[in-house]
Scaffold this motif. Structure first.
Motif, PDB file in Angstrom:
ATOM      1  N   ASN A   1      15.965 126.275  91.846  1.00 51.05           N
ATOM      2  CA  ASN A   1      14.757 125.924  91.123  1.00 51.05           C
ATOM      3  C   ASN A   1      14.528 124.488  91.284  1.00 51.05           C
ATOM      4  OD1 ASN A   1      14.547 128.293  89.880  1.00 51.05           O
ATOM      5  ND2 ASN A   1      16.007 127.884  88.136  1.00 51.05           N
ATOM      6  N   LYS A   2      15.243 123.688  91.686  1.00 51.63           N
ATOM      7  CA  LYS A   2      14.927 122.110  91.937  1.00 51.63           C
ATOM      8  C   LYS A   2      14.375 121.859  93.576  1.00 51.63           C
ATOM      9  CE  LYS A   2      16.329 120.773  88.008  1.00 51.63           C
ATOM     10  NZ  LYS A   2      15.284 120.563  87.277  1.00 51.63           N
ATOM     11  N   GLY A   3      14.287 123.046  94.224  1.00 51.10           N
ATOM     12  CA  GLY A   3      13.796 123.207  95.522  1.00 51.10           C
ATOM     13  C   GLY A   3      14.417 123.174  96.770  1.00 51.10           C
ATOM     14  N   LEU A   4      16.087 123.365  96.386  1.00 48.25           N
ATOM     15  CA  LEU A   4      16.933 123.306  97.469  1.00 48.25           C
ATOM     16  C   LEU A   4      16.969 124.985  98.179  1.00 48.25           C
ATOM     17  CD1 LEU A   4      19.295 121.548  98.687  1.00 48.25           C
ATOM     18  CD2 LEU A   4      20.899 122.950  97.320  1.00 48.25           C
TER      19      LEU A   4
ATOM     20  N   GLU B   1      17.067 114.048  95.635  1.00 53.77           N
ATOM     21  CA  GLU B   1      17.778 114.314  96.800  1.00 53.77           C
ATOM     22  C   GLU B   1      19.248 113.641  96.917  1.00 53.77           C
ATOM     23  OE1 GLU B   1      16.949 113.004 101.648  1.00 53.77           O
ATOM     24  OE2 GLU B   1      15.394 112.941 100.134  1.00 53.77           O
ATOM     25  N   SER B   2      19.264 112.851  96.328  1.00 50.50           N
ATOM     26  CA  SER B   2      20.781 111.898  96.164  1.00 50.50           C
ATOM     27  C   SER B   2      21.675 112.835  95.338  1.00 50.50           C
ATOM     28  CB  SER B   2      20.563 110.365  95.802  1.00 50.50           C
ATOM     29  OG  SER B   2      21.940 109.945  95.699  1.00 50.50           O
ATOM     30  N   LEU B   3      21.140 113.200  94.018  1.00 48.74           N
ATOM     31  CA  LEU B   3      21.983 114.006  93.268  1.00 48.74           C
ATOM     32  C   LEU B   3      22.238 115.512  93.971  1.00 48.74           C
ATOM     33  CD1 LEU B   3      23.371 114.677  90.685  1.00 48.74           C
ATOM     34  CD2 LEU B   3      21.455 115.672  89.863  1.00 48.74           C
ATOM     35  N   LEU B   4      21.323 116.143  94.589  1.00 43.61           N
ATOM     36  CA  LEU B   4      21.772 117.273  95.175  1.00 43.61           C
ATOM     37  C   LEU B   4      22.539 117.352  96.543  1.00 43.61           C
ATOM     38  CD1 LEU B   4      17.984 118.941  94.964  1.00 43.61           C
ATOM     39  CD2 LEU B   4      20.269 119.422  93.382  1.00 43.61           C
TER      40      LEU B   4
ATOM     41  N   PRO C   1      28.692 119.502  98.304  1.00 46.25           N
ATOM     42  CA  PRO C   1      30.119 119.748  98.737  1.00 46.25           C
ATOM     43  C   PRO C   1      30.891 120.622  97.543  1.00 46.25           C
ATOM     44  CG  PRO C   1      29.731 117.349  99.094  1.00 46.25           C
ATOM     45  CD  PRO C   1      28.647 117.784  98.544  1.00 46.25           C
ATOM     46  N   VAL C   2      30.190 120.429  96.543  1.00 47.87           N
ATOM     47  CA  VAL C   2      30.877 121.402  95.272  1.00 47.87           C
ATOM     48  C   VAL C   2      30.310 122.703  95.578  1.00 47.87           C
ATOM     49  CG1 VAL C   2      30.581 121.766  92.864  1.00 47.87           C
ATOM     50  CG2 VAL C   2      30.594 119.394  93.572  1.00 47.87           C
ATOM     51  N   LEU C   3      28.997 122.852  96.028  1.00 50.48           N
ATOM     52  CA  LEU C   3      28.499 124.323  96.406  1.00 50.48           C
ATOM     53  C   LEU C   3      29.632 124.855  97.631  1.00 50.48           C
ATOM     54  CD1 LEU C   3      26.442 126.296  95.864  1.00 50.48           C
ATOM     55  CD2 LEU C   3      25.002 125.218  97.510  1.00 50.48           C
ATOM     56  N   ASP C   4      29.900 124.094  98.608  1.00 48.01           N
ATOM     57  CA  ASP C   4      30.648 124.504  99.796  1.00 48.01           C
ATOM     58  C   ASP C   4      32.061 125.020  99.039  1.00 48.01           C
ATOM     59  OD1 ASP C   4      28.699 123.680 101.533  1.00 48.01           O
ATOM     60  OD2 ASP C   4      29.455 121.801 101.767  1.00 48.01           O
ATOM     61  N   ASP C   5      32.569 124.092  98.243  1.00 48.79           N
ATOM     62  CA  ASP C   5      33.755 124.378  97.458  1.00 48.79           C
ATOM     63  C   ASP C   5      33.775 125.789  96.864  1.00 48.79           C
ATOM     64  OD1 ASP C   5      34.922 122.047  98.624  1.00 48.79           O
ATOM     65  OD2 ASP C   5      34.938 121.008  96.698  1.00 48.79           O
ATOM     66  N   PHE C   6      32.875 126.082  96.062  1.00 54.08           N
ATOM     67  CA  PHE C   6      32.698 127.352  95.415  1.00 54.08           C
ATOM     68  C   PHE C   6      32.638 128.347  96.620  1.00 54.08           C
ATOM     69  CE2 PHE C   6      30.956 125.711  91.280  1.00 54.08           C
ATOM     70  CZ  PHE C   6      31.652 126.391  90.601  1.00 54.08           C
ATOM     71  N   GLU C   7      31.768 128.327  97.467  1.00 55.21           N
ATOM     72  CA  GLU C   7      31.815 129.359  98.661  1.00 55.21           C
ATOM     73  C   GLU C   7      33.249 129.731  98.997  1.00 55.21           C
ATOM     74  OE1 GLU C   7      28.770 127.959 101.360  1.00 55.21           O
ATOM     75  OE2 GLU C   7      27.234 128.528  99.987  1.00 55.21           O
ATOM     76  N   ARG C   8      33.899 128.539  99.393  1.00 50.61           N
ATOM     77  CA  ARG C   8      35.285 128.530 100.031  1.00 50.61           C
ATOM     78  C   ARG C   8      36.103 129.143  99.093  1.00 50.61           C
ATOM     79  NH1 ARG C   8      33.783 124.090 102.747  1.00 50.61           N
ATOM     80  NH2 ARG C   8      34.476 122.539 101.235  1.00 50.61           N
TER      81      ARG C   8
ATOM     82  N   ASN D   1      12.671 120.845  99.580  1.00 47.78           N
ATOM     83  CA  ASN D   1      10.992 120.849  99.607  1.00 47.78           C
ATOM     84  C   ASN D   1      10.695 120.699 100.919  1.00 47.78           C
ATOM     85  OD1 ASN D   1      10.696 121.266  96.523  1.00 47.78           O
ATOM     86  ND2 ASN D   1      11.131 119.075  96.486  1.00 47.78           N
ATOM     87  N   GLU D   2      11.260 121.432 102.095  1.00 51.22           N
ATOM     88  CA  GLU D   2      10.857 121.560 103.414  1.00 51.22           C
ATOM     89  C   GLU D   2      11.416 120.197 104.237  1.00 51.22           C
ATOM     90  OE1 GLU D   2       6.938 122.676 104.146  1.00 51.22           O
ATOM     91  OE2 GLU D   2       7.084 124.162 102.495  1.00 51.22           O
ATOM     92  N   LYS D   3      12.345 119.438 103.386  1.00 49.16           N
ATOM     93  CA  LYS D   3      12.969 118.402 104.306  1.00 49.16           C
ATOM     94  C   LYS D   3      14.447 118.697 104.409  1.00 49.16           C
ATOM     95  CE  LYS D   3      13.635 113.364 103.868  1.00 49.16           C
ATOM     96  NZ  LYS D   3      13.630 112.311 102.779  1.00 49.16           N
ATOM     97  N   VAL D   4      14.883 118.321 105.545  1.00 49.49           N
ATOM     98  CA  VAL D   4      16.371 118.653 105.801  1.00 49.49           C
ATOM     99  C   VAL D   4      17.057 117.646 104.952  1.00 49.49           C
ATOM    100  CG1 VAL D   4      18.248 118.980 107.494  1.00 49.49           C
ATOM    101  CG2 VAL D   4      15.994 119.758 107.933  1.00 49.49           C
ATOM    102  N   ILE D   5      18.111 117.851 104.152  1.00 52.09           N
ATOM    103  CA  ILE D   5      19.158 117.038 103.704  1.00 52.09           C
ATOM    104  C   ILE D   5      20.254 116.934 104.066  1.00 52.09           C
ATOM    105  CG2 ILE D   5      17.468 116.709 101.556  1.00 52.09           C
ATOM    106  CD1 ILE D   5      19.488 118.313 100.145  1.00 52.09           C
ATOM    107  N   ARG D   6      20.618 118.031 104.816  1.00 54.67           N
ATOM    108  CA  ARG D   6      22.095 118.083 105.604  1.00 54.67           C
ATOM    109  C   ARG D   6      21.685 119.299 106.597  1.00 54.67           C
ATOM    110  NH1 ARG D   6      27.426 120.175 102.852  1.00 54.67           N
ATOM    111  NH2 ARG D   6      26.667 122.081 103.100  1.00 54.67           N
ATOM    112  N   TYR D   7      22.159 118.754 107.704  1.00 57.77           N
ATOM    113  CA  TYR D   7      21.857 119.574 108.855  1.00 57.77           C
ATOM    114  C   TYR D   7      22.967 120.685 109.109  1.00 57.77           C
ATOM    115  CZ  TYR D   7      18.258 116.353 110.619  1.00 57.77           C
ATOM    116  OH  TYR D   7      17.278 115.582 110.630  1.00 57.77           O
ATOM    117  N   THR D   8      22.743 121.845 109.429  1.00 54.78           N
ATOM    118  CA  THR D   8      23.627 123.050 109.454  1.00 54.78           C
ATOM    119  C   THR D   8      24.555 122.628 110.786  1.00 54.78           C
ATOM    120  OG1 THR D   8      21.993 124.665 109.102  1.00 54.78           O
ATOM    121  CG2 THR D   8      24.159 125.291 110.109  1.00 54.78           C
ATOM    122  N   LYS D   9      25.910 122.606 110.408  1.00 57.78           N
ATOM    123  CA  LYS D   9      27.029 122.081 111.579  1.00 57.78           C
ATOM    124  C   LYS D   9      27.170 123.046 112.261  1.00 57.78           C
ATOM    125  CE  LYS D   9      28.085 117.951 109.181  1.00 57.78           C
ATOM    126  NZ  LYS D   9      29.163 117.209 108.181  1.00 57.78           N
TER     127      LYS D   9
END
Length: 181
Positions: free
Chosen positions: A121-124, A76-79, A84-91, A168-176
């Protein structure tokens, strides 16, 4: 005198017999009480052992569940740090698509899709949210409220600012989101 001795002897024998009989009855009562108390103590020990066994079984189940939950959320901590890296890729993908450089766009999209597949694959999972959806406190974080452009968007999502994710069905970041009022 023999008669008198005989009567005294008979009386003494009767007395001794009565005493022996009452002592035997007392002994039987004591033995019965001891058996009852031993049976009660045995029942208490059996109950105590059953409770202890049940408590131990519950402990084993609880620790197994905690261990499984820990394995599920170990990354969870690593993901969370990679989001933010994933967000940067999308931008970056969005901005490169404006530049009309096909090769650069394909390269960035390839790297982005590999990163997304690894994270899946890691459950995200991304929390699917779009304009017009109902605001859900369990999945969304309202950044601000704006006057609703139409009556049907009151209390609903007007704009998605940042994608939320679940591990894995636990919110780690809420949609803003921006909510209409």
């Amino acid at each position: 005198m023999d008669q008198e001795n005989k009567e005294n002897l008979d009386e003494n024998l009767d007395q001794v017999a009565e005493e022996t009989h009452s002592e035997a009855q007392e002994e039987q009562t004591k033995n019965a009480d001891n058996k009852t108390s031993l049976a009660d103590e045995l029942a208490m020990q059996k109950d105590k052992n059953l409770r202890l066994f049940a408590e131990f079984e519950n402990y084993k189940k609880r620790t197994t569940k905690e261990r499984l939950d820990l394995y599920k959320t170990a990354n969870e901590s690593l993901l969370g740090d990679l989001l933010p890296v994933l967000d940067d890729f999308e931008r970056a993908t969005f901005e490169i698509s404006k530049a009309e450089d096909e090769g650069l766009l394909k390269g960035v999209e390839l790297i982005h899709s590999k990163l997304v597949n690894i994270l899946k694959n890691k459950g995200l999972e991304a929390i699917e949210t779009s304009t017009g959806d109902d605001f859900d406190l369990d999945k969304h974080e309202a950044i601000t409220q704006v006057p609703s452009p139409s009556d049907d968007l009151k209390g609903k999502i007007v704009d998605v600012v940042e994608t939320g994710y679940m591990l894995n069905e636990k919110v780690i970041r809420y949609t803003k989101v921006v909510v209409g009022k």
